[in-house]
Every structure is written in structure tokens, then in C-alpha cells.
Scaffold this motif. Structure first.
Motif, PDB file in Angstrom:
ATOM      1  N   HIS A  18       0.826  -1.215   0.000  1.00 53.40           N
ATOM      2  CA  HIS A  18       0.000   0.000   0.000  1.00 53.40           C
ATOM      3  C   HIS A  18       0.858   1.262   0.000  1.00 53.40           C
ATOM      4  O   HIS A  18       0.484   2.264  -0.614  1.00 53.40           O
ATOM      5  CB  HIS A  18      -0.939   0.023   1.217  1.00 53.40           C
ATOM      6  N   ASN A  19       1.980   1.230   0.693  1.00 53.05           N
ATOM      7  CA  ASN A  19       2.854   2.410   0.731  1.00 53.05           C
ATOM      8  C   ASN A  19       3.412   2.734  -0.652  1.00 53.05           C
ATOM      9  O   ASN A  19       3.505   3.902  -1.035  1.00 53.05           O
ATOM     10  CB  ASN A  19       4.003   2.216   1.729  1.00 53.05           C
ATOM     11  N   ALA A  20       3.793   1.717  -1.405  1.00 46.96           N
ATOM     12  CA  ALA A  20       4.293   1.932  -2.773  1.00 46.96           C
ATOM     13  C   ALA A  20       3.190   2.547  -3.627  1.00 46.96           C
ATOM     14  O   ALA A  20       3.442   3.488  -4.394  1.00 46.96           O
ATOM     15  CB  ALA A  20       4.771   0.619  -3.375  1.00 46.96           C
ATOM     16  N   PHE A  21       1.981   2.029  -3.486  1.00 47.88           N
ATOM     17  CA  PHE A  21       0.852   2.596  -4.231  1.00 47.88           C
ATOM     18  C   PHE A  21       0.642   4.063  -3.858  1.00 47.88           C
ATOM     19  O   PHE A  21       0.478   4.913  -4.724  1.00 47.88           O
ATOM     20  CB  PHE A  21      -0.425   1.797  -3.965  1.00 47.88           C
ATOM     21  N   LEU A  23       2.773   6.199  -2.652  1.00 44.85           N
ATOM     22  CA  LEU A  23       3.857   7.041  -3.167  1.00 44.85           C
ATOM     23  C   LEU A  23       3.691   7.305  -4.667  1.00 44.85           C
ATOM     24  O   LEU A  23       3.894   8.433  -5.133  1.00 44.85           O
ATOM     25  CB  LEU A  23       5.213   6.401  -2.877  1.00 44.85           C
ATOM     26  N   LEU A  24       3.318   6.278  -5.419  1.00 44.04           N
ATOM     27  CA  LEU A  24       3.061   6.469  -6.856  1.00 44.04           C
ATOM     28  C   LEU A  24       1.878   7.406  -7.066  1.00 44.04           C
ATOM     29  O   LEU A  24       1.900   8.267  -7.943  1.00 44.04           O
ATOM     30  CB  LEU A  24       2.814   5.123  -7.535  1.00 44.04           C
ATOM     31  N   TYR A  25       0.846   7.243  -6.246  1.00 46.52           N
ATOM     32  CA  TYR A  25      -0.323   8.115  -6.342  1.00 46.52           C
ATOM     33  C   TYR A  25       0.065   9.570  -6.066  1.00 46.52           C
ATOM     34  O   TYR A  25      -0.307  10.477  -6.811  1.00 46.52           O
ATOM     35  CB  TYR A  25      -1.412   7.661  -5.367  1.00 46.52           C
ATOM     36  N   LEU A  26       0.806   9.786  -4.995  1.00 46.79           N
ATOM     37  CA  LEU A  26       1.212  11.150  -4.638  1.00 46.79           C
ATOM     38  C   LEU A  26       2.110  11.762  -5.708  1.00 46.79           C
ATOM     39  O   LEU A  26       2.043  12.967  -5.971  1.00 46.79           O
ATOM     40  CB  LEU A  26       1.920  11.170  -3.282  1.00 46.79           C
ATOM     41  N   GLN A  27       2.936  10.959  -6.333  1.00 40.45           N
ATOM     42  CA  GLN A  27       3.851  11.455  -7.362  1.00 40.45           C
ATOM     43  C   GLN A  27       3.112  11.817  -8.648  1.00 40.45           C
ATOM     44  O   GLN A  27       3.386  12.839  -9.260  1.00 40.45           O
ATOM     45  CB  GLN A  27       4.916  10.386  -7.659  1.00 40.45           C
ATOM     46  N   TYR A  28       2.172  10.960  -9.066  1.00 42.15           N
ATOM     47  CA  TYR A  28       1.600  11.104 -10.402  1.00 42.15           C
ATOM     48  C   TYR A  28       0.189  11.686 -10.460  1.00 42.15           C
ATOM     49  O   TYR A  28      -0.206  12.194 -11.493  1.00 42.15           O
ATOM     50  CB  TYR A  28       1.617   9.747 -11.125  1.00 42.15           C
ATOM     51  N   SER A  29      -0.582  11.606  -9.403  1.00 41.49           N
ATOM     52  CA  SER A  29      -1.970  12.082  -9.500  1.00 41.49           C
ATOM     53  C   SER A  29      -2.070  13.567  -9.850  1.00 41.49           C
ATOM     54  O   SER A  29      -2.921  13.939 -10.669  1.00 41.49           O
ATOM     55  CB  SER A  29      -2.765  11.747  -8.242  1.00 41.49           C
ATOM     56  N   PRO A  30      -1.229  14.466  -9.299  1.00 42.17           N
ATOM     57  CA  PRO A  30      -1.348  15.875  -9.708  1.00 42.17           C
ATOM     58  C   PRO A  30      -1.069  16.076 -11.199  1.00 42.17           C
ATOM     59  O   PRO A  30      -1.727  16.881 -11.867  1.00 42.17           O
ATOM     60  CB  PRO A  30      -0.302  16.599  -8.853  1.00 42.17           C
TER      61      PRO A  30
END
Length: 186
Positions: A18-21, A23-30
């Protein structure tokens, strides 16, 4: 995000981390939101689309862990969501007009098709740009990096970045102008 670090996160994502998800979400969602807002001018719709997109990533995490370029994969998914949105909008408009007993005019369908054709044309032009120009253009438009950030990342002069962006936009304007003129001639 660096390719090495990204592949570590994708591997962990594939294993259900979940942490990897996150981090990817925080990096790419914006970046994905910014991209989608360029096509769909409704913030709530875009927020829903981003949630849907990352939900699909989580559900398909095992196969996504094998992807070489997560960012390219992510933006391909986002582009497909835009296409689906326009198709859905067309179907809804068609249904609404039929319910009202009004004849359906194909103008909306034609506009949607032209929009899709234009997106494909823009993608083709970007794909045919010289490698450095394409890289700079994508960093600017897809990752929303500033000219200075791009210059730092690619270890080049900021003025070089500006020149490449000017040339890229000029190429796109020419193609869009030709595309628009063919629409008015037909």
C-alpha cells in the motif's frame, strides 16, 4: 521519479504494498489531473477520473508491476479515459435528445470524432519530434515541469529548453492549423 526507484515501487505495488501505491499516487496524481483538466474542464469529473484510473492500477497491480515506463502507461490510460468520456458524453446526448423526441443531430458526434482525430494527430506529431525536443515537450506538458526544472533534469541551458518548446509548439500549431482548415473546406 527516477526509473530505478519507480521500478522498485512497481515491484512492491505488484506484491500489494500500500505504501508503494500511495507514493506512486502522490507522485503522479497531480500530473494526471493537470493533463485531464486540459481536455475536460470539470474539476469534479477529473477528480473522479483520477480515482478511477488509480483504482484500476490497484486492481491490476500485478500486471502493472511488469510495465517498463509507468508514466507512459499512466498517461496512455488517462488518454483512453478522455476518449471514453467523450464517447459517453455523445451517447448521453443522443439518449437525451431521443427522450425529448427531438431528432439527433450529428454535430456533437462529429465534434467528438474531430477531437479524437486531433488528439491522435498531436500524438503522432509529438512522436515524430527529434528526441530531445520530444523529451522536453513531454516533461513540460505531461509532467508539468518548469523550464528551469527541465534544464536541471536534462543538464542543459534553460534557453535551450525554451527554444525546443517554441519549436515544438510551432510544429503543433502548423498541424492544428492544417487540420482546422481541412475541416472548413469539407
Amino acid at each position: 521519479m527516477e526509473v530505478g526507484i519507480e521500478s522498485v515501487y512497481l515491484d512492491k505495488l505488484g506484491k500489494g504494498d500500500h505504501n508503494a501505491f500511495n507514493l506512486l499516487y502522490l507522485q503522479y496524481s497531480p500530473k494526471v489531473k493537470h493533463f485531464l483538466l486540459g481536455f475536460i474542464k470539470n474539476q469534479e469529473e477529473v477528480d473522479d477520473m483520477v480515482q478511477e484510473l488509480f483504482f484500476k492500477i490497484w486492481t491490476n497491480r500485478q500486471s502493472i508491476a511488469q510495465v517498463h515506463s509507468f508514466q507512459a502507461y499512466l498517461f496512455r490510460m488517462a488518454r483512453n479515459i478522455v476518449y471514453d468520456y467523450y464517447e459517453h458524453t455523445t451517447v448521453k446526448a443522443n439518449y437525451s435528445q431521443k427522450q425529448l423526441g427531438k431528432p439527433f443531430y450529428s454535430d456533437l458526434i462529429e465534434e467528438e470524432l474531430y477531437a479524437k482525430e486531433l488528439l491522435l494527430l498531436i500524438d503522432a506529431v509529438v512522436d515524430k519530434m527529434p528526441e530531445q525536443r520530444r523529451k522536453i515537450f513531454l516533461l513540460s506538458r505531461k509532467e508539468s515541469l518548469s523550464n528551469e526544472e527541465i534544464a536541471d533534469r536534462l543538464n542543459i541551458n534553460k534557453r535551450t529548453v525554451e527554444n525546443h518548446l517554441t519549436a515544438a509548439l510551432s510544429d503543433l500549431r502548423k498541424v492544428i492549423y492544417l487540420f482546422a482548415s481541412t475541416l472548413f473546406l469539407t
